[in-house]
Design an enzyme around this catalytic site. Structure first.
Site, mmCIF file in Angstrom:
data_model
loop_
_atom_site.group_PDB
_atom_site.id
_atom_site.type_symbol
_atom_site.label_atom_id
_atom_site.label_comp_id
_atom_site.label_asym_id
_atom_site.label_seq_id
_atom_site.Cartn_x
_atom_site.Cartn_y
_atom_site.Cartn_z
ATOM 1 N N ASP A 227 0.821 -1.205 0.000
ATOM 2 C CA ASP A 227 0.000 0.000 0.000
ATOM 3 C C ASP A 227 0.863 1.267 0.000
ATOM 4 O O ASP A 227 1.888 1.324 0.673
ATOM 5 C CB ASP A 227 -0.884 -0.018 1.257
ATOM 6 N N GLU A 287 0.955 -0.620 -4.961
ATOM 7 C CA GLU A 287 -0.001 0.436 -5.284
ATOM 8 C C GLU A 287 0.760 1.728 -5.505
ATOM 9 O O GLU A 287 1.541 2.156 -4.667
ATOM 10 C CB GLU A 287 -0.973 0.651 -4.119
HETATM 11 C C1 LIG Z 1 -5.915 2.132 -3.858
HETATM 12 C C2 LIG Z 1 -5.501 1.988 -2.444
HETATM 13 O O1 LIG Z 1 -4.889 1.005 -2.088
HETATM 14 N N1 LIG Z 1 -5.857 2.947 -1.614
HETATM 15 C C3 LIG Z 1 -5.462 2.977 -0.229
HETATM 16 C C4 LIG Z 1 -4.202 3.763 -0.121
HETATM 17 O O2 LIG Z 1 -3.796 3.918 1.179
HETATM 18 C C5 LIG Z 1 -4.728 4.583 2.002
HETATM 19 C C6 LIG Z 1 -4.110 4.647 3.358
HETATM 20 O O3 LIG Z 1 -3.593 3.400 3.726
HETATM 21 C C7 LIG Z 1 -6.069 3.856 2.009
HETATM 22 O O4 LIG Z 1 -7.017 4.628 2.684
HETATM 23 C C8 LIG Z 1 -6.538 3.640 0.583
HETATM 24 O O5 LIG Z 1 -7.701 2.863 0.575
#
Ligand SMILES: CC(=O)N[C@H]1CO[C@H](CO)[C@@H](O)[C@@H]1O
Ligand SMILES: *[C@@H]1O[C@H](CO)[C@@H](O)[C@H](O)[C@H]1NC(C)=O
Ligand SMILES: *[C@@H]1O[C@H](CO)[C@@H](O)[C@H](O)[C@H]1NC(C)=O
Ligand SMILES: *[C@@H]1O[C@H](CO)[C@@H](O)[C@H](O)[C@H]1NC(C)=O
Ligand SMILES: *[C@@H]1O[C@H](CO)[C@@H](O)[C@H](O)[C@H]1NC(C)=O
Ligand SMILES: [Ca+2]
Ligand SMILES: [Ca+2]
Length: 588
Positions: A227, A287
């Site tokens: 993430d 991500e």
């Molecule tokens: C697309 C995704 O993974 N979004 C996440 C990115 O990180 C934030 C904080 O950890 C999350 O709130 C999102 O859902």
């Protein structure tokens, strides 16, 4: 089940697609995998408390396998106060009681593996929850936790006033700094104040977080989705960022710092250590919303590998006014930049509006054709196979604590609705009267059970596509794209003398497509293998043959079809080119 079986027989027998690959270039599993993203709160509730859980996922594994999934990615189920629904981890090595126990996880892991699927877990390294023990100890300066987080003294304004250390802004609105009355310092958070950032300049933090990877690898994880990779580091000088509205230049000190890449490579080394031991390759996906050319460095090279799969999210923003020129650019920005082993196609996720709501219910088959038949990994967010839509929630039904961040004002709950299993109350998601979010009101007619019975449903079309996806022409074949006109796009996949052509009308009007439009891109006498529900042609019908009646087809708005070469009428490309050159004026 029988539909899928018949379909495979149909493919292999009547259309002569070979079962064995003559050129069996060995690909790693993630290069062709269909990854199914499960939001655990919303998949299946096994104990009637209204919230989905690990046992619920376990109960539905046969379904997941039956739709052609190769790997499951389960979003965070770790112990958490759920301020950000699990993206605020309190204990990385514990299952949150709402999702079950570590025993449930072990049982699930075994069941996934027994079905020949892989299990990918979510790794949330940038920040913990403010309820995490490490944070509480850090706040009290108890060693070794004192420097586990990023602490700074206030900045002096004058004799009586101080302020935050600098002008950095977090993703969820406000300053990146929050005051701790206990420690009398500010701590940094790239997301919400409840998500303090870990300090990766501290080797103890690195070690601690590597242990987290090892913990889950020891329990059988086949890989991780990391993430918020771009947010891992902040510049060590803590200077103000220049004021600008451009994302890329504005966040020069808090976004995509060079150390992020090194850290990802260190994590990859941990995974590879396990792979060396047991010979099973592990996946590190990440991500990241950045431009593909900026993500290349994360992939690394053979001697210094990083993340094999960067998530490529841009198709999630596709809208009905995107014509084929725009889509073509979005396809090629990935395929021209990454090595083929890193392609990854994503339509929806838990933070953004679902396909059928951004477009139309009619568009669902079309978009599934795109991402399931392009070369590379395809990521499917649970429910996309049904064309599940966004929820339209009242204020009192919202559960997400934030707006979407980055100036967005939508609540992300709408994209996280309970899975629609059947037509019973609450769609078979829960036996509780009150699921954590209401089910989509169309559940009574659009659900797994109903769609399984309807041969033309989104679900059955999806299954046909995933069955075709396993064929060598899709896993190994060449890839070519064609802008047929402003709204009709075509791509082909070919291997030896087999060709699959995918024709998609992404426009909102009926389009006529003729032999002269597809030119010599296609061998003669192709027939329909798979069609979207709204397409006015039947499976098996020949198109673009050189007879008067079927030289042209009409494609309704948001319709698509997959054509395959028939062994009965092979027309070689060279003959086609010759004939086309000489006779095109007369024939067409
Ligand atoms: C697309 C995704 O993974 N979004 C996440 C990115 O990180 C934030 C904080 O950890 C999350 O709130 C999102 O859902
Ligand atoms: C297999 O196909 C790949 C990619 O098309 C090609 O590079 C390779 O030379 C082929 N190998 C054999 C043995 O035909
Ligand atoms: C100190 O700065 C604060 C905030 O800018 C301001 O309100 C206050 O009047 C200043 N005090 C003095 C003594 O200048
Ligand atoms: C691999 O990447 C590393 C780090 O970027 C670089 O130093 C090295 O030269 C590269 N090796 C090859 C074979 O390209
Ligand atoms: C496609 O859309 C782009 C961006 O809106 C526009 O610039 C272009 O002119 C459009 N192309 C056609 C053929 O309409
Ligand atoms: Ca439950
Ligand atoms: Ca960070």
């Amino acid at each position: 089940m029988t539909t899928a079986l018949h379909f495979i027989l149909f493919l292999t027998a009547s259309l002569g697609l070979s079962e064995e690959v003559e050129n069996s270039t060995q690909l790693e599993w993630w290069e062709t995998t269909l990854l199914y993203q499960i939001y655990p709160r919303s998949f299946k509730d096994s104990n009637a408390d209204g919230v989905g859980d690990l046992k619920g996922i376990y109960e539905k594994l046969d379904y997941v396998k039956s739709i052609g999934v190769d790997a499951i990615w389960i979003q965070p189920f770790y112990k958490s106060p759920m301020f950000d629904m699990g993206y605020d981890v309190e204990d990385y090595k514990a299952v949150d009681p709402i999702f079950g126990t570590i025993e449930d996880f072990k049982e699930l892991q075994k069941a996934v593996t027994d079905r020949g699927m892989k299990l990918i877990l979510d790794y949330v390294p940038n920040h913990t929850s403010d309820k995490c023990e490490w944070f509480k100890l850090s706040e009290r300066r108890i060693e070794p936790y004192t420097d586990y987080y990023i602490w700074k003294d206030p900045k002096r304004i004058n004799d009586t006033h101080t302020t935050v250390p600098n002008n950095w802004k977090s993703i969820f609105p406000g300053s990146m700094w929050t005051w701790s009355d206990i420690r009398k310092q500010y701590y940094l958070h790239q997301f919400s104040a409840q998500q303090p950032d870990l300090n990766y300049r501290n080797p103890k933090v690195k070690k601690e977080m590597e242990d987290v990877l090892r913990f889950w690898l020891d329990l059988g994880a086949d890989g991780f989705r990391v993430d918020a990779v771009s947010h891992l580091y902040e510049a060590a000088h803590f200077m103000d960022e220049p004021p600008s509205i451009n994302w890329d230049t504005f966040r020069i000190y808090t976004f995509e710092q060079p150390e992020c890449v090194d850290l990802v490579k260190e994590w990859r080394a941990v995974l590879d250590e396990y792979s060396k031991k047991d010979g099973k390759p592990r996946l590190l996906a990440q991500e990241n919303f950045n431009f593909p050319h900026k993500m290349l460095k994360y992939i690394g090279n053979e001697t210094n590998p990083g993340s094999q799969i960067p998530f490529f999210f841009w198709l999630m923003f596709a809208r009905p006014d995107w014509n084929t020129t725009v889509i073509d650019w979005f396809i090629h920005i990935q395929t021209d930049t990454y090595p083929r082993s890193s392609y990854n196609w994503v339509l929806d996720n838990h933070d953004n509006s679902r396909t059928s709501s951004r477009w139309f219910d009619e568009s669902v088959d079309v978009w599934n054709m795109w991402i399931l038949l392009l070369p590379g990994l395809a990521s499917i967010y649970y429910g996309t196979e049904l064309g599940m839509g966004d929820l339209k929630l009242r204020k009192d039904q919202e559960r997400d604590a934030f707006d979407g961040g980055n100036g967005r004002t939508d609540r992300r709950d709408s994209y996280r609705g309970p899975m629609l299993w059947d037509g019973t109350e609450n769609a078979g998601f829960t036996a509780s009267e009150k699921p954590w979010l209401p089910v989509h009101p169309n559940y009574w007619h659009s659900n797994v059970k109903a769609q399984q019975l309807d041969p033309n449903s989104h679900l059955n079309t999806f299954k046909k596509l995933t069955a075709l996806r396993k064929n060598p022409v899709i896993t190994h074949g060449d890839f070519q794209t064609y802008k047929i006109n402003t709204w009709v796009y075509m791509f082909t996949r070919s291997l030896e003398d087999e060709t699959i052509a995918v024709l998609l009308n992404i426009g909102s009007e009926t389009e006529k497509v003729c032999v002269k439009n597809v030119g010599c891109a296609l061998p003669g006498g192709m027939s329909v293998l798979i069609r979207s529900e709204n397409l006015e042609l039947n499976v098996g019908e020949k198109v673009f043959a050189n007879t008067r009646t079927n030289r042209c087809i009409r494609m309704r708005p948001h319709s698509g079809l997959v054509l395959g070469t028939s062994t009965a009428a092979p027309v070689s490309f060279s003959i086609c080119i010759l004939l086309f050159g000489i006779f095109s004026k007369f024939l067409l």
